[in-house]
Write a protein that holds these residues in place. Sequence first.
Motif, PDB file in Angstrom:
ATOM      1  N   SER A 144       0.834  -1.195   0.000  1.00  0.00           N
ATOM      2  CA  SER A 144       0.000   0.000   0.000  1.00  0.00           C
ATOM      3  C   SER A 144       0.873   1.250   0.000  1.00  0.00           C
ATOM      4  O   SER A 144       2.044   1.230   0.403  1.00  0.00           O
ATOM      5  CB  SER A 144      -0.932   0.002   1.214  1.00  0.00           C
ATOM      6  OG  SER A 144      -0.183  -0.034   2.409  1.00  0.00           O
ATOM      7  N   ASP A 145       0.290   2.365  -0.430  1.00  0.00           N
ATOM      8  CA  ASP A 145       1.052   3.603  -0.566  1.00  0.00           C
ATOM      9  C   ASP A 145       1.542   4.157   0.762  1.00  0.00           C
ATOM     10  O   ASP A 145       2.448   4.998   0.785  1.00  0.00           O
ATOM     11  CB  ASP A 145       0.207   4.669  -1.284  1.00  0.00           C
ATOM     12  CG  ASP A 145       0.009   4.355  -2.758  1.00  0.00           C
ATOM     13  OD1 ASP A 145       0.772   3.513  -3.280  1.00  0.00           O
ATOM     14  OD2 ASP A 145      -0.902   4.938  -3.377  1.00  0.00           O
ATOM     15  N   ASP A 146       0.958   3.710   1.875  1.00  0.00           N
ATOM     16  CA  ASP A 146       1.420   4.207   3.170  1.00  0.00           C
ATOM     17  C   ASP A 146       2.521   3.342   3.774  1.00  0.00           C
ATOM     18  O   ASP A 146       3.023   3.637   4.864  1.00  0.00           O
ATOM     19  CB  ASP A 146       0.259   4.356   4.152  1.00  0.00           C
ATOM     20  CG  ASP A 146      -0.507   3.059   4.369  1.00  0.00           C
ATOM     21  OD1 ASP A 146      -0.384   2.131   3.537  1.00  0.00           O
ATOM     22  OD2 ASP A 146      -1.237   2.970   5.369  1.00  0.00           O
ATOM     23  N   PRO A 203      14.902  -6.076   8.519  1.00  0.00           N
ATOM     24  CA  PRO A 203      13.951  -5.429   9.416  1.00  0.00           C
ATOM     25  C   PRO A 203      12.806  -6.375   9.754  1.00  0.00           C
ATOM     26  O   PRO A 203      12.690  -7.473   9.190  1.00  0.00           O
ATOM     27  CB  PRO A 203      13.440  -4.253   8.572  1.00  0.00           C
ATOM     28  CG  PRO A 203      13.498  -4.794   7.168  1.00  0.00           C
ATOM     29  CD  PRO A 203      14.665  -5.734   7.111  1.00  0.00           C
ATOM     30  N   ARG A 204      11.955  -5.935  10.684  1.00  0.00           N
ATOM     31  CA  ARG A 204      10.706  -6.629  10.983  1.00  0.00           C
ATOM     32  C   ARG A 204       9.546  -5.645  10.842  1.00  0.00           C
ATOM     33  O   ARG A 204       9.650  -4.500  11.280  1.00  0.00           O
ATOM     34  CB  ARG A 204      10.710  -7.202  12.397  1.00  0.00           C
ATOM     35  CG  ARG A 204      11.627  -8.393  12.624  1.00  0.00           C
ATOM     36  CD  ARG A 204      11.348  -9.007  13.985  1.00  0.00           C
ATOM     37  NE  ARG A 204      12.307 -10.008  14.386  1.00  0.00           N
ATOM     38  CZ  ARG A 204      12.225 -11.308  14.051  1.00  0.00           C
ATOM     39  NH1 ARG A 204      11.229 -11.714  13.285  1.00  0.00           N
ATOM     40  NH2 ARG A 204      13.124 -12.162  14.466  1.00  0.00           N
ATOM     41  N   TYR A 205       8.461  -6.131  10.251  1.00  0.00           N
ATOM     42  CA  TYR A 205       7.265  -5.322  10.054  1.00  0.00           C
ATOM     43  C   TYR A 205       6.046  -6.033  10.634  1.00  0.00           C
ATOM     44  O   TYR A 205       6.044  -7.256  10.772  1.00  0.00           O
ATOM     45  CB  TYR A 205       7.025  -5.084   8.553  1.00  0.00           C
ATOM     46  CG  TYR A 205       8.145  -4.374   7.859  1.00  0.00           C
ATOM     47  CD1 TYR A 205       8.228  -2.978   7.859  1.00  0.00           C
ATOM     48  CD2 TYR A 205       9.139  -5.079   7.194  1.00  0.00           C
ATOM     49  CE1 TYR A 205       9.267  -2.321   7.223  1.00  0.00           C
ATOM     50  CE2 TYR A 205      10.177  -4.428   6.549  1.00  0.00           C
ATOM     51  CZ  TYR A 205      10.239  -3.052   6.570  1.00  0.00           C
ATOM     52  OH  TYR A 205      11.270  -2.405   5.939  1.00  0.00           O
ATOM     53  N   GLY A 258       1.625  -7.619   5.001  1.00  0.00           N
ATOM     54  CA  GLY A 258       1.594  -8.759   4.083  1.00  0.00           C
ATOM     55  C   GLY A 258       2.922  -9.117   3.458  1.00  0.00           C
ATOM     56  O   GLY A 258       2.954  -9.757   2.390  1.00  0.00           O
ATOM     57  N   LEU A 259       4.034  -8.776   4.105  1.00  0.00           N
ATOM     58  CA  LEU A 259       5.351  -9.086   3.563  1.00  0.00           C
ATOM     59  C   LEU A 259       5.756 -10.516   3.902  1.00  0.00           C
ATOM     60  O   LEU A 259       5.140 -11.151   4.760  1.00  0.00           O
ATOM     61  CB  LEU A 259       6.370  -8.089   4.108  1.00  0.00           C
ATOM     62  CG  LEU A 259       6.153  -6.643   3.651  1.00  0.00           C
ATOM     63  CD1 LEU A 259       7.120  -5.709   4.370  1.00  0.00           C
ATOM     64  CD2 LEU A 259       6.303  -6.504   2.145  1.00  0.00           C
ATOM     65  N   PRO A 260       6.787 -11.054   3.251  1.00  0.00           N
ATOM     66  CA  PRO A 260       7.209 -12.430   3.521  1.00  0.00           C
ATOM     67  C   PRO A 260       7.519 -12.678   4.989  1.00  0.00           C
ATOM     68  O   PRO A 260       7.879 -11.763   5.734  1.00  0.00           O
ATOM     69  CB  PRO A 260       8.456 -12.590   2.649  1.00  0.00           C
ATOM     70  CG  PRO A 260       8.207 -11.657   1.500  1.00  0.00           C
ATOM     71  CD  PRO A 260       7.520 -10.472   2.100  1.00  0.00           C
ATOM     72  N   GLU A 261       7.417 -13.924   5.379  1.00  0.00           N
ATOM     73  CA  GLU A 261       7.580 -14.325   6.773  1.00  0.00           C
ATOM     74  C   GLU A 261       8.916 -13.871   7.365  1.00  0.00           C
ATOM     75  O   GLU A 261       8.989 -13.511   8.546  1.00  0.00           O
ATOM     76  CB  GLU A 261       7.469 -15.843   6.874  1.00  0.00           C
ATOM     77  CG  GLU A 261       7.458 -16.395   8.287  1.00  0.00           C
ATOM     78  CD  GLU A 261       6.169 -16.061   9.035  1.00  0.00           C
ATOM     79  OE1 GLU A 261       6.205 -16.046  10.270  1.00  0.00           O
ATOM     80  OE2 GLU A 261       5.142 -15.826   8.368  1.00  0.00           O
ATOM     81  N   GLU A 262       9.967 -13.880   6.576  1.00  0.00           N
ATOM     82  CA  GLU A 262      11.293 -13.567   7.103  1.00  0.00           C
ATOM     83  C   GLU A 262      11.415 -12.132   7.598  1.00  0.00           C
ATOM     84  O   GLU A 262      12.332 -11.816   8.365  1.00  0.00           O
ATOM     85  CB  GLU A 262      12.363 -13.828   6.045  1.00  0.00           C
ATOM     86  CG  GLU A 262      12.206 -12.988   4.785  1.00  0.00           C
ATOM     87  CD  GLU A 262      13.143 -13.434   3.682  1.00  0.00           C
ATOM     88  OE1 GLU A 262      14.320 -13.755   3.992  1.00  0.00           O
ATOM     89  OE2 GLU A 262      12.705 -13.463   2.517  1.00  0.00           O
ATOM     90  N   VAL A 263      10.506 -11.242   7.198  1.00  0.00           N
ATOM     91  CA  VAL A 263      10.567  -9.865   7.671  1.00  0.00           C
ATOM     92  C   VAL A 263       9.288  -9.450   8.399  1.00  0.00           C
ATOM     93  O   VAL A 263       9.033  -8.262   8.610  1.00  0.00           O
ATOM     94  CB  VAL A 263      10.865  -8.879   6.515  1.00  0.00           C
ATOM     95  CG1 VAL A 263      12.254  -9.122   5.962  1.00  0.00           C
ATOM     96  CG2 VAL A 263       9.810  -8.965   5.425  1.00  0.00           C
TER      97      VAL A 263
END
Length: 255
Positions: free
Chosen positions: A95-97, A241-243, A248-253
């Motif tokens: 998303s844009d944010d 990093p962690r989000y 919805g990013l891959p599990e590793e981050v």
Amino acid sequence: MRIALGIEYDGTDFLGWQRLSHGASVQASLEQALSFVAAQPTTVTCAGRTDAGVHGRCQVVHFDTDAQRDMRAWVLGACSNLPTTVAVLWAQHVSDDFHARFSARSRRYCYTILNRAIRPALDARYVAWERQPLDAQRMHAAAQALTGEHDFSAFRAISCQAAHARREVKQLSVRREGDHVIVDIEANAFLHHMVRNIVGSLLPVGRGEESVEWVASLLAGRNREVAGPTAAASGLTFIGPRYERHWGLPEEVSE
């Protein structure tokens, strides 16, 4: 449209992540490759800049583009135009944010020390070398004084441009795996050379030259001049990093 990428790189031959006018950088190489794929100038924003010689396991970047490409094309097209020491691991719409830097909740580094009498050959680009025996348990015990939120002025490079030295170290561990002593650290953010300066102050403890309590006294004293030297860049890898999962990013981050 905004796209996020995961980037892996060997930092040995780069002057760091950030684009520079006088030498090779990971950012410039990536932007050149993406610009070729997009057929238009493309700039990226990263989760955390790394110094010369420091590696990246999964750096995260974002960029905005109106070029219509599927995610496979971004990955394969960029990799085809990158030096062999840099690779795009994945790409996806966000998303844009979403912001690679400001949306990150924490960042993780790993520092690897080859602890044996003989210098490294095969792994020389990816480890630091310490010939004197290290007591990883003593190093781990000393490192626990650094967990939590503190003023890390004692472990801050003179050239650091951060507005203040307060950071929160979420976890910090030291362990031995055979001939390797591994330092894992996660914090909300890092100061310039912070990890390498921490490792440089743990090494005298591991060698038995300083007490376990010495690191706590350095933290309290906030004086960079009396702390240990900056450890070699070769041993340091930015794990990533962690989000929050809602991005919805891959599990590793994600966490």
